[in-house]
Design an enzyme around this catalytic site. Structure first.
Site, PDB file in Angstrom:
ATOM      1  N   SER A   8       0.925  -1.166   0.020  1.00 25.34           N
ATOM      2  CA  SER A   8      -0.047  -0.025  -0.014  1.00 25.34           C
ATOM      3  C   SER A   8       0.844   1.298  -0.038  1.00 25.34           C
ATOM      4  O   SER A   8       1.876   1.285   0.725  1.00 25.34           O
ATOM      5  CB  SER A   8      -0.790  -0.096   1.309  1.00 25.34           C
ATOM      6  N   HIS A  33      -1.468  -1.445  -4.108  1.00 25.74           N
ATOM      7  CA  HIS A  33      -2.472  -1.266  -3.556  1.00 25.74           C
ATOM      8  C   HIS A  33      -2.458   0.364  -3.359  1.00 25.74           C
ATOM      9  O   HIS A  33      -1.890   0.783  -2.712  1.00 25.74           O
ATOM     10  CB  HIS A  33      -2.490  -1.994  -2.290  1.00 25.74           C
ATOM     11  N   ASP A  35      -4.879   3.190  -1.711  1.00 27.60           N
ATOM     12  CA  ASP A  35      -5.923   3.629  -0.833  1.00 27.60           C
ATOM     13  C   ASP A  35      -6.689   4.881  -1.172  1.00 27.60           C
ATOM     14  O   ASP A  35      -6.047   6.013  -0.864  1.00 27.60           O
ATOM     15  CB  ASP A  35      -5.360   3.643   0.708  1.00 27.60           C
ATOM     16  N   MET A  37      -9.289   7.504  -0.134  1.00 28.51           N
ATOM     17  CA  MET A  37     -10.155   7.818   1.101  1.00 28.51           C
ATOM     18  C   MET A  37     -11.107   8.996   0.680  1.00 28.51           C
ATOM     19  O   MET A  37     -10.457  10.193   0.365  1.00 28.51           O
ATOM     20  CB  MET A  37      -9.471   7.862   2.395  1.00 28.51           C
ATOM     21  N   HIS A  66      -8.333   0.538  -3.617  1.00 26.85           N
ATOM     22  CA  HIS A  66      -9.110   0.079  -2.608  1.00 26.85           C
ATOM     23  C   HIS A  66     -10.139   1.520  -2.275  1.00 26.85           C
ATOM     24  O   HIS A  66      -9.549   2.603  -1.897  1.00 26.85           O
ATOM     25  CB  HIS A  66      -8.454  -0.042  -1.255  1.00 26.85           C
ATOM     26  N   MET A  68     -12.229   3.564  -0.414  1.00 23.91           N
ATOM     27  CA  MET A  68     -12.988   3.742   0.984  1.00 23.91           C
ATOM     28  C   MET A  68     -13.653   5.000   0.962  1.00 23.91           C
ATOM     29  O   MET A  68     -13.429   5.986   1.389  1.00 23.91           O
ATOM     30  CB  MET A  68     -11.821   3.893   2.034  1.00 23.91           C
ATOM     31  N   MET A 137     -10.705  -6.659   6.114  1.00 22.30           N
ATOM     32  CA  MET A 137      -9.957  -5.592   6.784  1.00 22.30           C
ATOM     33  C   MET A 137      -9.595  -6.111   8.408  1.00 22.30           C
ATOM     34  O   MET A 137     -10.368  -6.506   8.969  1.00 22.30           O
ATOM     35  CB  MET A 137     -10.734  -4.175   7.078  1.00 22.30           C
ATOM     36  N   ASP A 172      -5.971  -6.889   4.669  1.00 20.34           N
ATOM     37  CA  ASP A 172      -5.370  -5.379   4.586  1.00 20.34           C
ATOM     38  C   ASP A 172      -5.422  -4.613   5.740  1.00 20.34           C
ATOM     39  O   ASP A 172      -6.647  -4.201   6.512  1.00 20.34           O
ATOM     40  CB  ASP A 172      -6.222  -4.454   3.620  1.00 20.34           C
TER      41      ASP A 172
HETATM   42  C1  DX5 Z   1      -6.320   1.530   5.933  1.00 15.44           C
HETATM   43  C2  DX5 Z   1      -5.827   0.795   4.414  1.00 15.44           C
HETATM   44  C3  DX5 Z   1      -4.661  -0.019   4.272  1.00 15.44           C
HETATM   45  C4  DX5 Z   1      -3.499   0.518   4.996  1.00 15.44           C
HETATM   46  C5  DX5 Z   1      -2.278  -0.485   5.032  1.00 15.44           C
HETATM   47  O1  DX5 Z   1      -7.548   1.947   5.693  1.00 15.44           O
HETATM   48  O2  DX5 Z   1      -6.988   0.283   3.597  1.00 15.44           O
HETATM   49  O3  DX5 Z   1      -4.153  -0.468   2.876  1.00 15.44           O
HETATM   50  O4  DX5 Z   1      -3.127   1.710   4.677  1.00 15.44           O
HETATM   51  O5  DX5 Z   1      -1.209   0.033   5.672  1.00 15.44           O
HETATM   52  P1  DX5 Z   1      -0.539  -0.615   6.883  1.00 15.44           P
HETATM   53  O6  DX5 Z   1       0.110  -1.936   6.449  1.00 15.44           O
HETATM   54  O7  DX5 Z   1       0.318   0.500   7.529  1.00 15.44           O
HETATM   55  O8  DX5 Z   1      -1.704  -0.681   7.928  1.00 15.44           O
HETATM   56 ZN    ZN Z   2      -6.221  -0.569   1.858  1.00 12.95          ZN
END
Ligand code: DX5
Ligand code: ZN
Length: 217
Positions: A8, A33, A35, A37, A66, A68, A137, A172
């Site tokens: 990620s 990956h 993320d 948000m 991903h 979110m 998760m 994740d």
């Molecule tokens: C959290 C994300 C994850 C996270 C992974 O909401 O979906 O992908 O960033 O990072 P680590 O491995 O540091 O938890």
């Molecule tokens: Zn993620």
């Protein structure tokens, strides 16, 4: 079965994101990956399609996006056009997940469904045929660097039994070397790691190689 590694970028150096992504590729990552948000579904805002487009230029690896975000169906087309190879929505963020997962596939991407730590695996049972990946998760979404929730192992076993080899099971959040062997034994087929890859030890190349070794045990 080889477990895929999806670093990620959330904890990578955003001032040198292309380099961070290329270091993960050099280190043998299978996917990147990404993320996304929105500050509504989760209490953090990260990046949008423009950054996905920039990452797309920096690597040939599949982009595991991903989402979110609330009501993700609104943004599927723009993220697909930006270069997303897989798009994972949250069951908790979508009122019509069956339709949204089908839409992801119609756009030619892999369809993923994510479950927060408080969401039972059973709620995904009528969606297994619509997905290419079930994301379990192991932290509450929103930030990297959080501690791994230990009940995840049981949940991964449940997820693996539910999908029964029909799709990937991704884990994740908070994943470190010590979690890798039991996650594999529990049925995970993809592991995401952010802070372990980018913030610890010798840097992404060495950390990914160490994670690869830990997944071979
Ligand atoms: C959290 C994300 C994850 C996270 C992974 O909401 O979906 O992908 O960033 O990072 P680590 O491995 O540091 O938890
Ligand atoms: Zn993620």
């Amino acid at each position: 079965m080889t477990v895929k590694i999806a670093p990620s970028i959330l904890n990578a150096d955003f001032g040198h994101l292309a380099e961070a992504v290329q270091r993960a590729e050099k280190g043998g990552a299978d996917w990147i990956h990404v993320d996304v948000m929105d500050g509504a579904f989760v209490p953090n805002i990260t990046l949008g399609p423009m950054v996905v487009r920039a990452i797309r230029q920096a690597t040939k690896l599949p982009l595991d996006v991903h989402l979110m975000i609330d009501d993700p169906r609104r943004y599927l087309e723009v993220f697909r056009e930006a270069g997303a190879d897989g798009m994972t929505i949250h069951l908790e963020a979508d009122r019509h997940p069956h339709r949204t997962l089908s839409e992801i596939r119609r756009l030619g991407a892999r369809a993923g469904l994510a479950l927060n730590p408080g969401t039972p695996v059973e709620l995904a049972q009528d969606l297994v045929d619509e997905m290419d990946m079930l994301l379990v998760m192991s932290v509450n979404p929103g930030f990297g660097g959080q501690p791994f929730i230990d009940t995840t192992y049981r949940k991964v076993r449940q997820a693996s039994q539910l999908v029964c080899g029909r799709c990937d099971v991704e884990v994740d959040g908070g994943v470190k070397l010590t979690h890798a062997p039991l996650l594999k034994a529990s049925g995970a087929t993809v592991v995401v790691a952010g802070s372990f890859v980018y913030l610890e030890g010798e840097g992404p190349e060495a950390n990914i190689a160490a994670l690869r070794r830990a997944l071979l045990t």
